[in-house]
Design a protein around this motif. Structure first.
Motif, PDB file in Angstrom:
ATOM      1  N   PRO A  30       0.893  -1.078  -0.017  1.00 36.92           N
ATOM      2  CA  PRO A  30      -0.028   0.024  -0.181  1.00 36.92           C
ATOM      3  C   PRO A  30       0.937   1.326   0.086  1.00 36.92           C
ATOM      4  N   LEU A  31       0.237   2.191  -0.957  1.00 35.15           N
ATOM      5  CA  LEU A  31       1.252   3.423  -0.926  1.00 35.15           C
ATOM      6  C   LEU A  31       0.108   4.772  -0.827  1.00 35.15           C
ATOM      7  N   ARG A  32       0.295   5.900  -0.301  1.00 35.07           N
ATOM      8  CA  ARG A  32      -0.333   6.925  -0.426  1.00 35.07           C
ATOM      9  C   ARG A  32       0.129   7.790  -1.596  1.00 35.07           C
ATOM     10  N   LEU A  33      -0.542   8.004  -2.626  1.00 37.70           N
ATOM     11  CA  LEU A  33      -0.149   8.472  -3.800  1.00 37.70           C
ATOM     12  C   LEU A  33      -0.597   9.994  -4.024  1.00 37.70           C
ATOM     13  N   ILE A  34       0.091  10.996  -4.024  1.00 37.32           N
ATOM     14  CA  ILE A  34      -0.539  12.354  -4.170  1.00 37.32           C
ATOM     15  C   ILE A  34       0.234  13.222  -5.535  1.00 37.32           C
ATOM     16  N   LEU A  35      -0.367  13.685  -6.464  1.00 27.65           N
ATOM     17  CA  LEU A  35       0.140  14.458  -7.435  1.00 27.65           C
ATOM     18  C   LEU A  35      -0.387  15.753  -7.152  1.00 27.65           C
ATOM     19  N   ALA A  36       0.438  16.561  -7.696  1.00 26.59           N
ATOM     20  CA  ALA A  36       0.105  18.244  -7.481  1.00 26.59           C
ATOM     21  C   ALA A  36       0.404  18.875  -8.609  1.00 26.59           C
ATOM     22  N   GLU A  37      -0.473  19.406  -9.363  1.00 24.83           N
ATOM     23  CA  GLU A  37      -0.392  20.218 -10.786  1.00 24.83           C
ATOM     24  C   GLU A  37      -0.900  21.676 -10.521  1.00 24.83           C
ATOM     25  N   LYS A  38       0.009  22.483 -10.895  1.00 24.61           N
ATOM     26  CA  LYS A  38      -0.648  23.842 -10.982  1.00 24.61           C
ATOM     27  C   LYS A  38      -1.647  24.585 -11.615  1.00 24.61           C
ATOM     28  N   ASN A  39      -1.854  23.548 -12.857  1.00 26.23           N
ATOM     29  CA  ASN A  39      -2.952  24.059 -13.857  1.00 26.23           C
ATOM     30  C   ASN A  39      -4.108  23.275 -13.410  1.00 26.23           C
ATOM     31  N   GLY A  40      -4.944  23.794 -14.109  1.00 26.51           N
ATOM     32  CA  GLY A  40      -6.513  23.193 -13.686  1.00 26.51           C
ATOM     33  C   GLY A  40      -6.740  21.915 -14.649  1.00 26.51           C
ATOM     34  N   TYR A  41      -5.828  21.564 -15.480  1.00 27.65           N
ATOM     35  CA  TYR A  41      -5.714  20.512 -16.383  1.00 27.65           C
ATOM     36  C   TYR A  41      -4.370  19.618 -16.229  1.00 27.65           C
ATOM     37  N   LEU A  42      -4.363  18.138 -16.555  1.00 27.78           N
ATOM     38  CA  LEU A  42      -3.195  17.635 -16.397  1.00 27.78           C
ATOM     39  C   LEU A  42      -2.722  17.606 -18.101  1.00 27.78           C
ATOM     40  N   GLY A  43      -1.358  17.099 -18.182  1.00 32.25           N
ATOM     41  CA  GLY A  43      -0.822  16.711 -19.298  1.00 32.25           C
ATOM     42  C   GLY A  43       0.236  18.017 -19.826  1.00 32.25           C
ATOM     43  N   GLY A  44       0.331  19.077 -19.224  1.00 35.26           N
ATOM     44  CA  GLY A  44       1.628  19.701 -19.283  1.00 35.26           C
ATOM     45  C   GLY A  44       1.522  20.220 -20.923  1.00 35.26           C
ATOM     46  N   LYS A  45       2.708  19.822 -21.488  1.00 38.83           N
ATOM     47  CA  LYS A  45       2.978  20.314 -22.839  1.00 38.83           C
ATOM     48  C   LYS A  45       2.213  19.314 -23.964  1.00 38.83           C
ATOM     49  N   MET A  46       1.346  18.337 -23.360  1.00 39.15           N
ATOM     50  CA  MET A  46       0.454  17.331 -24.082  1.00 39.15           C
ATOM     51  C   MET A  46      -1.088  17.839 -23.750  1.00 39.15           C
ATOM     52  N   HIS A  47      -1.577  18.794 -24.727  1.00 42.99           N
ATOM     53  CA  HIS A  47      -2.644  19.540 -24.339  1.00 42.99           C
ATOM     54  C   HIS A  47      -3.306  19.743 -25.655  1.00 42.99           C
ATOM     55  N   THR A  48      -4.577  19.308 -25.605  1.00 35.39           N
ATOM     56  CA  THR A  48      -5.591  19.341 -27.119  1.00 35.39           C
ATOM     57  C   THR A  48      -6.530  20.404 -27.242  1.00 35.39           C
ATOM     58  N   GLU A  49      -6.681  21.021 -27.940  1.00 36.51           N
ATOM     59  CA  GLU A  49      -7.940  21.855 -27.942  1.00 36.51           C
ATOM     60  C   GLU A  49      -8.868  21.592 -29.384  1.00 36.51           C
ATOM     61  N   TYR A  50      -9.908  22.119 -29.338  1.00 39.87           N
ATOM     62  CA  TYR A  50     -10.939  21.725 -30.293  1.00 39.87           C
ATOM     63  C   TYR A  50     -11.593  22.810 -30.802  1.00 39.87           C
ATOM     64  N   ASP A  51     -11.884  23.155 -32.205  1.00 48.41           N
ATOM     65  CA  ASP A  51     -12.597  24.215 -32.557  1.00 48.41           C
ATOM     66  C   ASP A  51     -13.110  23.872 -34.044  1.00 48.41           C
ATOM     67  N   LYS A  52     -14.407  24.212 -34.349  1.00 51.39           N
ATOM     68  CA  LYS A  52     -15.097  24.223 -35.642  1.00 51.39           C
ATOM     69  C   LYS A  52     -14.663  22.978 -36.266  1.00 51.39           C
ATOM     70  N   GLY A  53     -14.375  21.846 -35.740  1.00 56.86           N
ATOM     71  CA  GLY A  53     -14.039  20.340 -36.255  1.00 56.86           C
ATOM     72  C   GLY A  53     -12.382  20.185 -36.497  1.00 56.86           C
ATOM     73  N   SER A 220      -0.851   9.268 -32.602  1.00 58.02           N
ATOM     74  CA  SER A 220      -1.672  10.001 -31.977  1.00 58.02           C
ATOM     75  C   SER A 220      -2.907   9.294 -31.238  1.00 58.02           C
ATOM     76  N   PHE A 221      -4.018   9.977 -31.120  1.00 56.11           N
ATOM     77  CA  PHE A 221      -5.221   9.246 -30.764  1.00 56.11           C
ATOM     78  C   PHE A 221      -6.497  10.017 -31.401  1.00 56.11           C
ATOM     79  N   ARG A 222      -7.517   9.426 -31.695  1.00 55.83           N
ATOM     80  CA  ARG A 222      -8.638   9.823 -32.529  1.00 55.83           C
ATOM     81  C   ARG A 222      -9.235  11.083 -31.785  1.00 55.83           C
ATOM     82  N   ASN A 223      -9.138  11.361 -30.502  1.00 58.62           N
ATOM     83  CA  ASN A 223      -9.607  12.940 -29.952  1.00 58.62           C
ATOM     84  C   ASN A 223      -8.249  13.600 -29.563  1.00 58.62           C
ATOM     85  N   GLY A 224      -7.063  13.263 -30.096  1.00 57.51           N
ATOM     86  CA  GLY A 224      -5.928  14.039 -29.607  1.00 57.51           C
ATOM     87  C   GLY A 224      -5.220  13.463 -28.682  1.00 57.51           C
ATOM     88  N   LEU A 225      -4.003  14.180 -28.264  1.00 51.58           N
ATOM     89  CA  LEU A 225      -2.956  13.509 -27.329  1.00 51.58           C
ATOM     90  C   LEU A 225      -3.705  13.901 -25.738  1.00 51.58           C
TER      91      LEU A 225
END
Length: 463
Positions: A30-53, A220-225
């Motif tokens: 058993p481990l207690r695992l904590i991840l802290a991220e300053k942004n409101g989303y995970l992924g850092g430099k891996m981040h996908t945005e969607y607009d008009k298809g 990549s992936f159908r809905n982006g990284l």
């Protein structure tokens, strides 16, 4: 129960958590695992945005499929059905205001044989003759710690390095080839030269593996990284993921550490992973002696722009996937990916999506960095017109400024990294640095680094 805190929710931090969970489950620990991220989303430099298809990657746009552990991770996540592979085609270099195809049978612009060399329209006949000296010149002093620019120029000549190789390699490694070591770029070139007596002969002997990897080599992936990031998060419900949480400092506490945050109570940890950019590591550790070494790691900057048009992708040159800009060009950009051609999934309606790159080695970079978004778009549209003769107005625009966010692996990197790791082991046992600032650019390198880091942590916690 032991506690592990991972600071940074990019792909390295998430993979560290993924493999910690796996090892803990396999050994029923058993481990207690904590991840802290300053942004409101995970992924850092891996981040996908969607607009008009359109699907747009604001940072990294793909993963090298053959990198160790990449497809293994996808299988572990039961995510193979979401995979997409790149379309293959011709890559160009834009020079003298014309697109020249990077010769088939070359790797990073380095010819793998005489046919590839002779096919080049980028270098002169004299330049091609100079390349052939590679078959005659012995390696009497170059090692993997040598400059890759000096190595390639010595054996292949200045012309092919300047006109065909440097534009490609600089685009991958974000730096001056003469300041980048072979160890941090293409270390196997030294092995080829030493074993076969020639860089080109080395490629010829290993040509099959390169050609096998050349087609469908990116994923990549159908809905982006971001889909991979979401899948990782989905499969670790027991991990305490703290978004919008900046880590402010780390202090030694008995045999472990107190990790302090900006908006929640501090945590006592038995082990800590700093999977964040180097400048963040410096800020949370606040160690003057260690900082002397950490200050040696350098970063590059870039501006990236997507332009989506209400015109069909078929207006592009047949079979082309993008270009790199060399000298003697009226274009301002350093490179362009024809995204809708290379990645069919990024354009739902088959319309044109282009990505442009403006890097800090660009002569006009300081001017560009000071521009407003509207001014940058005008520059980009002029580049599109001059390179592809497209004058339509875009229906979608995405501008990202990556300021001092792209690690450069210069000649001092490996030595500084070894010193830092030794000092951490001595002064900060069970505290680990991780991520692309130190252990390799590219998502594949980050995945592997996360796995290695998790194994190190598990080993020390079991002692």
């Amino acid at each position: 129960m032991k506690t592990v805190v991972v600071v940074g929710g990019g792909i390295t931090g998430l993979c560290t958590m993924h493999y910690l969970r796996r090892y803990a489950q396999e050994l029923d620990t058993p481990l207690r695992l904590i991840l802290a991220e300053k942004n409101g989303y995970l992924g850092g430099k891996m981040h996908t945005e969607y607009d008009k298809g359109f699907i747009m990657e604001t940072g990294a746009d793909s993963i090298v499929a053959r990198y160790p552990g990449v497809l293994d991770l996808v299988k572990e996540l039961d995510f193979e059905s979401e995979l997409v592979y790149n379309e293959t085609g011709v890559s160009y270099i834009h020079t003298n205001n014309k697109l020249h195809a990077i010769p088939a049978g070359s790797i990073f612009g380095i010819p793998m044989g005489i046919d590839s060399l002779n096919a080049s329209t980028l270098i002169s006949e004299e330049g091609k003759k100079r390349v052939l000296k590679d078959f005659e010149l012995p390696n009497t002093g170059f090692t993997k710690e040598s400059s890759i620019g000096e190595f390639l120029e010595y054996f292949l000549g200045k012309e092919i390095v300047e006109k065909q190789i440097a534009p490609v390699l600089a685009g991958v490694y974000s730096g001056d080839l003469y300041q980048l070591s072979l160890a941090s770029t293409l270390p196997y070139l030294v092995d080829y030269k030493n074993k076969y007596g020639s860089i080109i002969k080395g490629f010829e002997a290993n040509r099959e593996q390169f050609e096998k990897a050349a087609n469908k080599k990116f994923i990549s992936f159908r809905n982006g990284l971001s889909a991979l990031i979401n899948r990782l998060e989905e499969l670790m419900p027991e991990v305490e993921i703290c978004k919008n949480t900046a880590t402010t400092s780390i202090k030694k506490h008995n045999s472990g550490y107190e990790v302090l945050f900006d908006n929640r109570p501090s945590v006592l940890a038995d082990a800590v992973v700093l999977a964040v950019p180097n400048q963040v590591v410096r800020g949370v550790l606040k160690d003057e002696e260690l900082d002397k070494q950490l200050s040696k790691f350098t970063n590059a900057s870039a501006i990236t722009m997507y332009l989506g048009f209400d015109v069909p992708d078929s207006v592009l040159p047949a079979d082309g996937t993008g270009f790199i800009v060399s000298h003697n060009s009226d274009l301002v950009c350093n490179a362009s990916t024809w995204t809708s051609r290379k990645w069919k999934h990024t354009s739902a309606n088959g319309n044109l999506l282009i990505r442009l790159f403006y890097k800090n080695n660009n002569p006009r970079y300081e001017e560009l960095a000071a521009m407003s978004e509207e001014e940058l778009i005008k520059v980009a549209l002029k580049d599109v017109k001059n390179s592809l003769n497209i004058e339509e107005e875009p229906v979608v625009v995405n501008v990202e400024k990556w300021i001092n966010s792209m690690p450069k692996y210069d000649l001092a990197h490996n030595e500084a990294l070894q010193v830092v790791q030794d000092e951490l082991e001595d002064k900060y046992p069970n505290l680990f640095i991780a991520g692309c600032s130190y252990f390799g650019v590219g998502i594949g390198a980050c995945i592997e680094n996360g796995k290695i880091t998790a194994k190190k942590i598990f080993n020390v916690l079991l002692q």
